[in-house]
Enzyme design. Structure first.
Site, PDB file in Angstrom:
ATOM      1  N   HIS A  36     -13.426  29.285   8.501  1.00 25.73           N
ATOM      2  CA  HIS A  36     -13.975  29.674   7.423  1.00 25.73           C
ATOM      3  C   HIS A  36     -14.468  28.349   6.598  1.00 25.73           C
ATOM      4  CE1 HIS A  36     -16.589  32.265   5.092  1.00 25.73           C
ATOM      5  NE2 HIS A  36     -15.641  31.836   4.199  1.00 25.73           N
ATOM      6  N   HIS A  39     -16.804  24.540   4.554  1.00 25.03           N
ATOM      7  CA  HIS A  39     -17.123  25.610   4.979  1.00 25.03           C
ATOM      8  C   HIS A  39     -18.033  25.339   6.886  1.00 25.03           C
ATOM      9  CE1 HIS A  39     -16.533  27.490   1.130  1.00 25.03           C
ATOM     10  NE2 HIS A  39     -15.914  28.730   1.819  1.00 25.03           N
ATOM     11  N   GLU A  70     -30.471  48.746 -10.041  1.00 22.68           N
ATOM     12  CA  GLU A  70     -30.469  47.766 -10.888  1.00 22.68           C
ATOM     13  C   GLU A  70     -30.329  46.020 -10.724  1.00 22.68           C
ATOM     14  OE1 GLU A  70     -30.079  51.508 -13.365  1.00 22.68           O
ATOM     15  OE2 GLU A  70     -28.911  50.312 -11.365  1.00 22.68           O
ATOM     16  N   HIS A  74     -23.594  54.835 -22.954  1.00 25.68           N
ATOM     17  CA  HIS A  74     -24.977  54.320 -22.692  1.00 25.68           C
ATOM     18  C   HIS A  74     -25.689  53.361 -23.866  1.00 25.68           C
ATOM     19  CE1 HIS A  74     -25.904  57.012 -19.142  1.00 25.68           C
ATOM     20  NE2 HIS A  74     -27.417  57.121 -19.868  1.00 25.68           N
TER      21      HIS A  74
END
Length: 677
Positions: free
Chosen positions: A277, A46, A426, A488
């Site tokens: 890129h 790149h 999280e 859960h």
């Protein structure tokens, strides 16, 4: 909060403390040349970002960054994180030019080749000066928040004379599009991490083309809303770059500097397009770029005067480092010893003493506790025994048991705390924990529910790849959590975590094993650990103290058969007690069953084959775990029986759920009987 606009360098710019602007441009062109030459030779890479951000990097390294290539692990160095890791040749070029010993010209010529330090994306540990592994976009900026937080925490503890450095991040559009960036910048702004500075490569190009294809976000407004100082500059104007960084260093908030750049700067036919890129420029464009930049030197050749200017930049930090060592030497012996122990990542001898004390206590008192509660009791002892053990949770403190009576919260007004309220973030929590560990001085642990491990997974994977000590406390580890239901209740997460290389996954069966699991996790300084803990209470099964840490074996015989084995029952966590009950029922029928607790498969795999064979035995085997079968066959063989989950859970009381899904001691005993028919 209006963005600060810096569109041109004021006449009184402080630039030229070392080099005039023309020299800065020439030094930047050295980066561009090395980047395009290395990518071209590798026929992979790149070049666009290194060429576009070369001016920004040159000003940062030559005028601001505090570092010394001769002591790359100097604790009070500034941290530079290349969040846009695909532009790795920018970092490699900088390390080579400034004099890092192991980043030789030959390494640049071996870019992206097997065995080279110059991997496609920067990899922590491959070469000095690489502060972390980057590549997955957004991880760098989120991890840097943890590094900047570690600096503030250590400064509050040891003083600004020993700890006073900045964390700089080079991030691209992709880093800021990733969702983790929102979690990270929100936390950093809330904590007012004023020594965190993000240099945004605002080139408006992504792989698919213009970023306008996918986003209309005003990034400056977004960062400003999160409590950051924000700046917009021309990323090719050295004076503007200098003034923006200088202003950011004086802010009491984290700073974003949006550097408007041209991707592939200097490539006359491809600059400003996605063509630069992620692919080599091509021979003709490389030649045209040399002409456009006035760089008439062969590939990988840096003129002596430019090389000298860069080496002067690398030597600039020596005096600051020497002055810092003098301040460390002048500290009190106790403070100096405490600081050095922390940054050297050493565990104090008191750690083992605390673990042994807890094991004795649990064996004697035999409390029936959820292992999340046992874990909290362990932490009550460890936080005083292990300086730098810093906790937190993703808004689940009361549920996961990560806060002890000795902890006080970290806040923007008080960094002397030792507990981090990460909020419902999280992923950001897991990345920040990586940053705390990478910075040094801390052993971070953080808590959430095991079902939400998937939110943390990319950051856990990077921790495993980097080999850093981070501890994840993940509770509510099965259908045993009950009424919250299948959203859960983890059934596949344990198997997914076990599939990850260099990650230790612990599922202790009682309070004693929980203490031992903590001992193993703290001793594991070459990778992360996950503690899978229950919501429901479990009896102590190890009722006689044994000094040895049996969890460190990975698996062991908890209950041997009375004579040659007829069957072996293998279990983890909350299901070990079911295996024990089944073995007792089978014994009443004259069937000799051994029970093997398997709290950590990864550690068991590291044991000698003879030991593994002795533990597993030759009798038929039954595996028991309130999760999916997946890799259990490596222990029970395809012919063995498995008692566990075959799909998602349901909402209801835990006891009813275990019966509903057939995970009972009766089911284990019946499976053993069927194997013996």
């Amino acid at each position: 909060m209006s963005p600060v606009q810096i569109t041109e360098a004021p006449a009184a710019s402080g630039l030229a403390s070392l080099h005039p602007a023309s020299a800065t441009a020439t030094m930047a062109n050295a980066i561009r040349a090395l980047a395009m030459d290395a990518v071209q030779q590798a026929n992979s890479g790149h070049p666009g970002m290194p060429m576009g951000m070369a001016d920004v990097a040159t000003v940062l390294f030559s005028e601001f960054l505090k570092f010394d290539p001769r002591d790359p692990r100097w604790p009070d160095r500034d941290r530079f994180v290349l969040s846009a890791g695909h532009g790795s040749m920018l970092l490699y070029a900088l390390l080579h030019l400034t004099g890092y010993e192991d980043m030789t010209l030959e390494e640049l010529k071996s870019f992206r080749q097997l065995g080279a330090r110059t991997a496609g994306h920067p990899e922590y540990g491959h070469a000095a000066g690489i502060e972390m592994t980057t590549g997955p976009l957004g991880q760098g900026i989120a991890t840097a928040v943890g590094m900047a937080l570690a600096e503030r925490l250590l400064a509050a503890e040891f003083g600004n004379a020993l700890v006073g450095h900045y964390t700089y991040v080079l991030a691209g559009d992709g880093c800021l599009m990733e969702g983790i960036s929102h979690e990270a910048i929100d936390l950093a702004g809330h904590l007012k991490l004023g020594k965190l500075i993000v240099l945004f490569d605002d080139n408006a190009i992504s792989i698919d083309g213009p970023t306008s294809l996918a986003t209309s976000m005003d990034q400056l407004a977004r960062f400003a809303a999160a409590g950051w100082s924000v700046f917009r500059i021309d990323g090719h104007e050295p004076g503007a770059i200098y003034d923006a960084i200088a202003a950011a260093r004086n802010s009491d908030r984290p700073s974003l500097i949006a550097c408007r750049t041209v991707i592939g700067y200097g490539a006359p036919h491809k600059q400003g397009t996605a063509a630069t890129h992620g692919a080599p420029l091509g021979g003709e464009e490389v030649a045209a770029t040399r002409k456009a930049l006035g760089w008439y030197h062969p590939p990988f050749e840096i003129p002596a005067e430019i090389h000298a200017a860069w080496r002067e930049t690398g030597a600039r930090g020596r005096r600051a480092r020497e002055a810092w060592h003098q301040r460390l030497a002048a500290a009190t012996p106790a403070q100096r010893t405490a600081f050095e122990t922390r940054v050297q990542r050493e565990l104090p001898a008191e750690t083992a003493v605390a673990i042994d004390f807890l094991k004795r206590q649990f064996a004697a008192e035999q409390p029936k506790l959820a292992t999340r509660q046992s874990s909290q009791a362990v932490l009550e002892e460890l936080v005083t025994a292990v300086p730098g053990l810093i906790g937190g949770s993703a808004d689940l403190t009361g549920s996961v048991g990560t806060k002890t009576s000795a902890y006080k919260p970290v806040s923007a007004a008080d960094f002397a705390g030792s507990y981090i309220h990460y909020g419902v973030r999280e992923h950001g929590m897991a990345a920040a924990m990586n940053g705390l560990a990478l910075h040094g001085g801390f052993i971070p642990f953080g808590g959430t529910f095991l079902a939400f491990a998937d939110y943390c997974r990319p950051a856990i994977r990077l921790a495993a790849l980097m080999g850093i000590r981070v501890i994840h406390v993940m509770t509510h580890d099965s259908i045993g959590l009950g009424e919250d239901g299948p959203t859960h209740q983890p059934v596949e997460q344990i198997a997914g975590l076990r599939a990850m290389p260099n990650l230790l996954v612990f599922r202790p069966c009682d309070a004693v094993e929980t203490a031992e699991a903590w001992g193993c996790a703290l001793s594991n300084d070459s990778g992360p650990s996950v503690l899978c803990l229950t919501r429901q209470g479990l009896p102590v099964l190890r009722r006689h103290h044994v000094a040895e840490n049996l969890v460190a074996r990975g698996a062991y015989v908890l209950r041997e058969a009375a004579g040659p084995r007829d069957v072996t029952l293998l279990a983890t966590g909350s299901e070990v007690v079911l295996a024990v009950e089944a073995a007792e029922a089978l014994a009443a029928e004259g069937i000799r069953a051994a029970v093997v607790s398997m709290p950590c498969w990864e550690l068991f795999k590291r044991q000698p084959a003879a030991h593994r064979n002795e533990v597993l035995g030759e009798a038929p085997r039954v595996g028991v775990e309130a999760a999916t079968r997946n890799d259990w066959d490596q222990w029970i063989t395809p012919e063995g029986a498995f008692i566990g989950m075959t799909g998602f859970g349901s909402s209801g009381p835990a006891e009813q759920l275990y019966r509903h899904f057939g995970i009972t001691s009766d089911a284990v005993a019946q499976a053993a009987r069927q194997l013996l028919r």
